[in-house]
Design a protein around this motif. Sequence first.
Motif, PDB file in Angstrom:
ATOM      1  N   GLN A   1      -7.429  -6.565  -4.183  1.00  0.00           N
ATOM      2  CA  GLN A   1      -8.325  -5.203  -4.043  1.00  0.00           C
ATOM      3  C   GLN A   1      -6.776  -5.207  -2.692  1.00  0.00           C
ATOM      4  O   GLN A   1      -6.932  -3.373  -2.065  1.00  0.00           O
ATOM      5  CB  GLN A   1      -9.763  -5.175  -3.106  1.00  0.00           C
ATOM      6  CG  GLN A   1     -11.013  -5.600  -3.546  1.00  0.00           C
ATOM      7  CD  GLN A   1     -10.950  -5.058  -5.176  1.00  0.00           C
ATOM      8  OE1 GLN A   1     -10.602  -6.129  -5.621  1.00  0.00           O
ATOM      9  NE2 GLN A   1     -10.800  -4.193  -4.968  1.00  0.00           N
TER      10      GLN A   1
ATOM     11  N   CYS B   1      -8.824   0.012   3.821  1.00  0.00           N
ATOM     12  CA  CYS B   1      -8.383   0.140   2.356  1.00  0.00           C
ATOM     13  C   CYS B   1      -7.440   1.807   2.541  1.00  0.00           C
ATOM     14  O   CYS B   1      -7.682   2.187   3.346  1.00  0.00           O
ATOM     15  CB  CYS B   1      -9.188   0.265   1.394  1.00  0.00           C
ATOM     16  SG  CYS B   1     -10.563   2.122   1.569  1.00  0.00           S
TER      17      CYS B   1
ATOM     18  N   ASN C   1     -14.812   0.850  -3.271  1.00  0.00           N
ATOM     19  CA  ASN C   1     -14.783   0.307  -2.545  1.00  0.00           C
ATOM     20  C   ASN C   1     -15.432  -1.243  -2.376  1.00  0.00           C
ATOM     21  O   ASN C   1     -14.720  -2.616  -2.024  1.00  0.00           O
ATOM     22  CB  ASN C   1     -13.100   0.233  -1.604  1.00  0.00           C
ATOM     23  CG  ASN C   1     -11.787   0.939  -2.119  1.00  0.00           C
ATOM     24  OD1 ASN C   1     -11.236   0.441  -3.103  1.00  0.00           O
ATOM     25  ND2 ASN C   1     -11.928   2.428  -2.133  1.00  0.00           N
TER      26      ASN C   1
ATOM     27  N   TYR D   1      -6.956  -5.097   0.428  1.00  0.00           N
ATOM     28  CA  TYR D   1      -7.499  -4.464   1.859  1.00  0.00           C
ATOM     29  C   TYR D   1      -7.174  -4.730   2.598  1.00  0.00           C
ATOM     30  O   TYR D   1      -6.453  -6.212   2.587  1.00  0.00           O
ATOM     31  CB  TYR D   1      -8.725  -4.518   2.031  1.00  0.00           C
ATOM     32  CG  TYR D   1      -9.526  -4.222   0.431  1.00  0.00           C
ATOM     33  CD1 TYR D   1      -8.877  -2.742  -0.013  1.00  0.00           C
ATOM     34  CD2 TYR D   1     -10.498  -4.400   0.205  1.00  0.00           C
ATOM     35  CE1 TYR D   1      -9.918  -2.054  -0.899  1.00  0.00           C
ATOM     36  CE2 TYR D   1     -11.324  -3.579  -0.457  1.00  0.00           C
ATOM     37  CZ  TYR D   1     -10.687  -2.593  -1.597  1.00  0.00           C
ATOM     38  OH  TYR D   1     -11.868  -2.010  -2.252  1.00  0.00           O
TER      39      TYR D   1
ATOM     40  N   ASN E   1       0.996  -1.157  -0.035  1.00  0.00           N
ATOM     41  CA  ASN E   1       0.130  -0.134   0.046  1.00  0.00           C
ATOM     42  C   ASN E   1       1.200   1.454  -0.073  1.00  0.00           C
ATOM     43  O   ASN E   1       0.472   2.199  -0.460  1.00  0.00           O
ATOM     44  CB  ASN E   1      -1.413   0.254   1.228  1.00  0.00           C
ATOM     45  CG  ASN E   1      -2.280  -0.587   0.828  1.00  0.00           C
ATOM     46  OD1 ASN E   1      -2.408  -0.741   0.180  1.00  0.00           O
ATOM     47  ND2 ASN E   1      -2.393  -1.694   1.391  1.00  0.00           N
TER      48      ASN E   1
END
Length: 786
Positions: A280, A297, A314, A282, A246
């Motif tokens: 994703q 997220c 999301n 996440y 991230n």
Amino acid sequence: MTDFLLELRSEEIPARMQAGARADLEKLFRKELAAAGIAPGAITVWSTPRRLALIARDLPEATEAVREETKGPALGAPPQALEGFLRKVGLSQDQLEVRDLKGKDTYFAVVEKPGRAVSAVLADAIPAIVRAFPWPKSMRWGAASISTESTRWVRPLSGIVAIFGVELVPCEAGGVASGYATVGHRFHHPGAITIGGANDYADKLRACHVIVDHEERQDIVRAGARAAAEDAALTLVEDEGLVIENAGLTEWPVPLLGRFDEAFLEVPPEVIQLTARVNQKYFVCEQDGKLANAFVCTANIEASDGGEAIVAGNRKVLAARLSDARFFWDTDRKTTLAEQAKKLERITFHEKLGTVADKVERVAKLARWLVEEGIVGASPLPFRGEAGGGGSQPSASLGDENPHPNPSPEGEGLDRAALADMAEQAARLCKADLVTEMVGEFPELQGLMGGYYARAEGLPDAVADAIRDHYKPVGQGDEVPTAPVTVAVSLADKLDTIAGFFLVHELPTGTRDPFALRRAAIAIIRLVLTNGVRLPLRLAFEQAAAPISFSVSRQVQAGKINLEDLDYALLSKRSGRELRTLFDLHDSFVIERFEGLVDYPSGLVRAAVSWDRFRSPFDATDFVRLSALLESLQAFVGTEDGANLLAGYKRAANILKKEDWHGVEGEIARTGEEDPLAGVDDPDLAPVIAAKMAERNAPTYTREPAEQALIEALGQAAPRAEAAVAAEDFAGAMAALASLRAPIDAFFDGVTVNDPDPAKRNARLALLDQFRAAVHNVADFSRIEG
């Protein structure tokens, strides 16, 4: 001294490539500077999704003058040699010097290189770095991309900032000229920013919503995700890989908490976590130790609405992914694992080893055998070669006692037949989830999903757990199964893998191990040691290889496999000795992994392994016994008695080696017609040996006191040590050896071994030989260093 700033800006750099790119940038920069004789101070390298940045501190203004001398050919060498040398150094013949070198006139090229402005060095270095950059994947762009000589970069290169002190370093790479300008955040500050130099670079970017320090962004993601979860009374499931990823996807990270439909929680939690993580990026959260319907997220902007629209978007994307996962979960449960397992006939395990269904059949039979023979389970069989035996095969009768129990509640209350049935059932179903929809979408869930599906259709917990965990242990940090059914299936799977690939000569070479055979061997050792499994390694490999050998033989006969690709020894039916050749290789391969796995000095490991092979050459290595021996051996050699006894042993061994002593048998006259295989077991030879031994025990001379004391000490210590070893009481065996320390020291101090009298000399050499044999009966001390 001056600081230098370099920024290479492009479109998005994949997060997974950024750490490698930072290391490569520093390496290439140092290489270019070293070639110019420049040693920089501290170097800092940063990355964001859109830029690589390097700051080098304390660079000089100019390089020092350099005098380079290059030796050339001797005078009178062929003209071609001189011409080649001149091309190499870029000089003419009249510019060379002639010097005497070891009495021979030799050409030398001497080049005086004046000092250079470091800014000029950097101007040359930057394009060279761009050209040499080793991206795992890269691209060409624009009109120049027609040529294969055009610049390659991970994404189109869009900007270069190169500032030495406050001065621009003029250069060009990939059609992009250097300048003072960069850009800020794509949304918050898309316009140009003028950079003054290394000292204001990070601050100016921060003011434009770009945190250039990747470690700082990681800290923000880590702390922000945790805080978002705690604000909702949840616990974040920590995931350092997601933190790094991230941070590599954002220049201004803002963690946000969102919720998904609670109905999705009926799907196994690992599926939800993997869906959120892989698809994703996440984080997921827990509440009271269970997965919660929440995710975190990481946005790349500071949203005016607090992130509500971002979270909503999301949530929709995640819901679609989870809907797919729930569909797979529902669909797969409509078919039993037994039905799924039939589809394994369509999947090739290996072209020479058949289908996955063939492997499953072999593993099932081997898992049952491991339990039925008492190797795995509540009551292991006693093996000949241990206390009370001396052969190579397991006893046919069951032992009443379990000296090394396998600790597992699943084994309690179950007889061996029930455990064997469960082991076979689990083995037959352990690969069935490979053909399910869920594992097709998420291969990482193989095994795990099989366990869920087995439990969902009402199979015993022991079977479901074995299906789930039979791949374990996978790596060094992975947990080791202890349930008997799981241990049996896991061992069988790995034994079959090693035996099969060794048979068809798919062996690891150097760093290449495409079928992870080293990992399988390490897993076998860890399973054995953790569970106290008395695994007769050679016998287990023979059992594993038998059905494979039969199958491969049929393929050879059908012309599907070339004999040259196989191990002739195993396929040969001429003798048992030839059949053991490949099993020796199995043994050595696994033992090498053991030597690298245990935390003992290599000499001690070799001493224990050599002793174990000597005592049970056909059962091969027993790692439980080896570990116990190593523990006692290390403790013993660390004591004063142990160290002195080792010194005495080595002195005795050296004397016997120097005298080429072969024992009593070496003194017996032979005709040359004796059966070489009969050896000392020849009944005609036995009386002669007995007479020689009697002669040694009743010599014609009066023994020295120290000599007699060693004889008496050996008479007591050797039987004690032998009995202790037979009972696997290695601490007791070491204690018995310790009693020999003082007598052997006194013997060397007070007795002359190489006495002029042959009777005395031979008797004393024989005594040292008895001492060496007594020590060897506990461990091969010749392998211990020191």
